[in-house]
Design a protein around this motif. Structure first.
Motif, short mmCIF file in Angstrom:
data_model
loop_
_atom_site.label_atom_id
_atom_site.label_comp_id
_atom_site.label_asym_id
_atom_site.label_seq_id
_atom_site.Cartn_x
_atom_site.Cartn_y
_atom_site.Cartn_z
N LYS A 12 3.69 -2.84 -14.69
CA LYS A 12 4.61 -1.84 -14.15
C LYS A 12 4.19 -0.45 -14.62
O LYS A 12 3.71 -0.28 -15.74
CB LYS A 12 6.04 -2.13 -14.62
CG LYS A 12 6.61 -3.40 -14.00
CD LYS A 12 8.03 -3.66 -14.49
CE LYS A 12 8.58 -4.93 -13.86
NZ LYS A 12 9.93 -5.26 -14.37
N ALA A 13 4.37 0.53 -13.73
CA ALA A 13 4.00 1.92 -14.07
C ALA A 13 4.71 2.33 -15.35
O ALA A 13 5.91 2.10 -15.52
CB ALA A 13 4.38 2.86 -12.93
N GLY A 14 3.96 2.93 -16.28
CA GLY A 14 4.55 3.41 -17.53
C GLY A 14 4.45 2.41 -18.67
O GLY A 14 4.67 2.77 -19.83
N SER A 15 4.10 1.14 -18.38
CA SER A 15 3.98 0.13 -19.44
C SER A 15 2.65 0.31 -20.18
O SER A 15 1.77 1.04 -19.73
CB SER A 15 4.06 -1.27 -18.84
OG SER A 15 2.96 -1.52 -18.00
N SER A 16 2.51 -0.37 -21.32
CA SER A 16 1.30 -0.20 -22.13
C SER A 16 0.05 -0.66 -21.37
O SER A 16 -1.00 -0.01 -21.44
CB SER A 16 1.43 -0.99 -23.45
OG SER A 16 1.65 -2.36 -23.18
N LEU B 289 0.83 -1.21 0.00
CA LEU B 289 0.00 0.00 0.00
C LEU B 289 0.86 1.26 0.00
O LEU B 289 0.64 2.18 -0.81
CB LEU B 289 -0.93 0.00 1.22
CG LEU B 289 -1.77 1.25 1.46
CD1 LEU B 289 -2.71 1.50 0.30
CD2 LEU B 289 -2.55 1.13 2.77
N SER B 290 1.88 1.30 0.86
CA SER B 290 2.78 2.47 0.96
C SER B 290 3.53 2.70 -0.35
O SER B 290 3.62 3.84 -0.83
CB SER B 290 3.79 2.27 2.09
OG SER B 290 3.13 2.11 3.32
N ASN B 291 4.05 1.62 -0.94
CA ASN B 291 4.80 1.74 -2.20
C ASN B 291 3.91 2.23 -3.34
O ASN B 291 4.32 3.06 -4.15
CB ASN B 291 5.42 0.39 -2.60
CG ASN B 291 6.58 0.01 -1.70
OD1 ASN B 291 7.16 0.86 -1.02
ND2 ASN B 291 6.93 -1.27 -1.68
N THR B 292 2.68 1.72 -3.37
CA THR B 292 1.74 2.14 -4.42
C THR B 292 1.43 3.63 -4.30
O THR B 292 1.46 4.37 -5.29
CB THR B 292 0.43 1.32 -4.35
OG1 THR B 292 0.74 -0.07 -4.49
CG2 THR B 292 -0.54 1.73 -5.45
N LEU B 293 1.14 4.08 -3.07
CA LEU B 293 0.83 5.50 -2.85
C LEU B 293 2.05 6.38 -3.14
O LEU B 293 1.92 7.46 -3.74
CB LEU B 293 0.36 5.72 -1.41
CG LEU B 293 -1.05 5.23 -1.08
CD1 LEU B 293 -1.32 5.31 0.41
CD2 LEU B 293 -2.10 6.05 -1.85
N TYR B 294 3.24 5.92 -2.76
CA TYR B 294 4.47 6.70 -2.96
C TYR B 294 4.81 6.82 -4.45
O TYR B 294 5.16 7.91 -4.92
CB TYR B 294 5.63 6.04 -2.21
CG TYR B 294 6.95 6.76 -2.39
CD1 TYR B 294 7.20 7.98 -1.75
CD2 TYR B 294 7.94 6.22 -3.21
CE1 TYR B 294 8.41 8.64 -1.94
CE2 TYR B 294 9.15 6.88 -3.40
CZ TYR B 294 9.39 8.08 -2.76
OH TYR B 294 10.57 8.74 -2.96
N GLN B 295 4.68 5.72 -5.18
CA GLN B 295 5.09 5.71 -6.58
C GLN B 295 4.02 6.23 -7.54
O GLN B 295 4.33 6.85 -8.55
CB GLN B 295 5.49 4.28 -7.00
CG GLN B 295 6.76 3.78 -6.31
CD GLN B 295 7.00 2.30 -6.56
OE1 GLN B 295 6.35 1.67 -7.39
NE2 GLN B 295 7.96 1.73 -5.84
N GLU B 296 2.75 5.98 -7.21
CA GLU B 296 1.69 6.31 -8.17
C GLU B 296 0.59 7.22 -7.62
O GLU B 296 -0.28 7.65 -8.37
CB GLU B 296 1.05 5.03 -8.70
CG GLU B 296 2.02 4.08 -9.39
CD GLU B 296 1.35 2.77 -9.75
OE1 GLU B 296 0.42 2.79 -10.59
OE2 GLU B 296 1.73 1.72 -9.19
N GLY B 297 0.62 7.45 -6.30
CA GLY B 297 -0.42 8.28 -5.69
C GLY B 297 -1.76 7.55 -5.63
O GLY B 297 -1.84 6.35 -5.85
N ILE B 298 -2.82 8.31 -5.34
CA ILE B 298 -4.16 7.74 -5.23
C ILE B 298 -4.59 7.07 -6.54
O ILE B 298 -5.26 6.03 -6.54
CB ILE B 298 -5.20 8.84 -4.85
CG1 ILE B 298 -4.97 9.34 -3.43
CG2 ILE B 298 -6.64 8.30 -4.98
CD1 ILE B 298 -5.25 8.33 -2.34
N ARG B 299 -4.13 7.64 -7.66
CA ARG B 299 -4.50 7.06 -8.97
C ARG B 299 -4.02 5.62 -9.09
O ARG B 299 -4.65 4.80 -9.76
CB ARG B 299 -3.92 7.90 -10.10
CG ARG B 299 -4.62 9.25 -10.28
CD ARG B 299 -4.10 9.98 -11.48
NE ARG B 299 -4.43 9.31 -12.73
CZ ARG B 299 -4.06 9.74 -13.93
NH1 ARG B 299 -3.33 10.84 -14.05
NH2 ARG B 299 -4.40 9.08 -15.01
#
Length: 267
Positions: A211-215, A128-138
């Motif tokens: 992964k963030a940024g992938s298609s 949860l922390s990593n998701t919020l840190y790297q991508e925010g609420i989105r």
């Protein structure tokens, strides 16, 4: 729907949601790992099959929101003069509204749960922390569209079948079905709906795990389905269909049976 009926649906739905998620969590973990792009073994295999279980707490508000909306819309659309042939349409509309509302709660807990399931070495809180840190609420709403697109067709199939089977059984025996009979109807309805919507479930899993940024991270369902089909063919689109059908048949039995029983006890 009277105010008391609304709160009963809310409580009964929440109880049913938590029961089914806790009981069937291991099967859901196996299904997620089978659908993971990194493969079953690399995603954790049979290790830590309760990884991400704290996210199951989200089942209470999620299922509560679904059934409260479902029962309210059913009540709002029902009239004594309405034809019994329109009943399945009423159930379809009610289930669709229920899913749109429930997914606002379901998707964040599903994102955290699935990421924890394929990273058994990380705790739910770390995910949860990593998701919020790297991508925010989105990031927590990654796959909202694909989840809604999976859940609405699923509910369009499951709930009219469930309600119709209950009506048929009630008519055959001359009185309303018992909770266990409602549960059996739920198992048949859930298993069938699970089978036909598996490709949408695969697409949702790939989008949530991308992964963030992938298609796939952009959330395009058709693109995700095409990519799976291109790499793995039809078998890839139905990856995890057996554990999904098994889990959802059992889930339909527990979820809808518990809901009916809890509702009867609370009313």
């Amino acid at each position: 729907m009277a105010g008391g009926g609304f709160w009963v649906s809310l409580a009964a739905g929440g109880i049913a949601g938590v029961c089914v998620d806790l009981i069937l969590f291991p099967l859901d973990t196996i299904k997620t790992r089978l659908q993971s792009p990194q493969g079953f073994k690399k995603a954790g295999g049979f290790r830590g099959i309760y990884a991400g279980v704290p996210s199951a707490i989200g089942s209470f508000p999620n299922a509560a929101a679904f059934f409260a909306t479902y029962e309210y819309v059913k009540y709002a659309l029902h009239s004594d003069s309405s034809s019994q042939y329109l009943a399945p349409v009423t159930h379809m509309v009610a289930a669709s509204f229920g899913e749109v509302v429930a997914c606002l709660i379901r998707v964040p807990s599903e994102v955290v749960k699935q990421r924890a399931q394929v990273s058994p070495s990380s705790s739910t809180f770390q995910v949860l922390s990593n998701t919020l840190y790297q991508e925010g609420i989105r990031g927590l709403y990654r796959g909202y569209k694909s989840t809604v697109l999976r859940e609405i067709p699923f509910s369009l199939v499951q709930f009219p079948i469930w309600e119709s089977l209950k009506d048929l059984w009630s008519w055959k025996q001359g009185h309303m079905v018992d909770s266990w009979q409602s549960a059996v109807c739920g198992a048949f309805a859930g298993g069938f709906a699970a089978a036909v919507t598996t490709p949408l479930d695969v697409a949702k899993t790939r989008i949530m795990l991308a992964k963030a940024g992938s298609s796939n991270a952009r959330g395009n369902v058709l693109s995700a389905l095409f990519e799976v089909w291109k790499k793995n063919g039809v078998s890839g689109l139905f990856a995890g269909v057996i554990p999904r059908m098994t889990a959802i048949s059992l889930g339909g039995f527990i979820f809808l049976g518990t809901y009916d029983k809890a509702r009867c006890l609370l009313l």
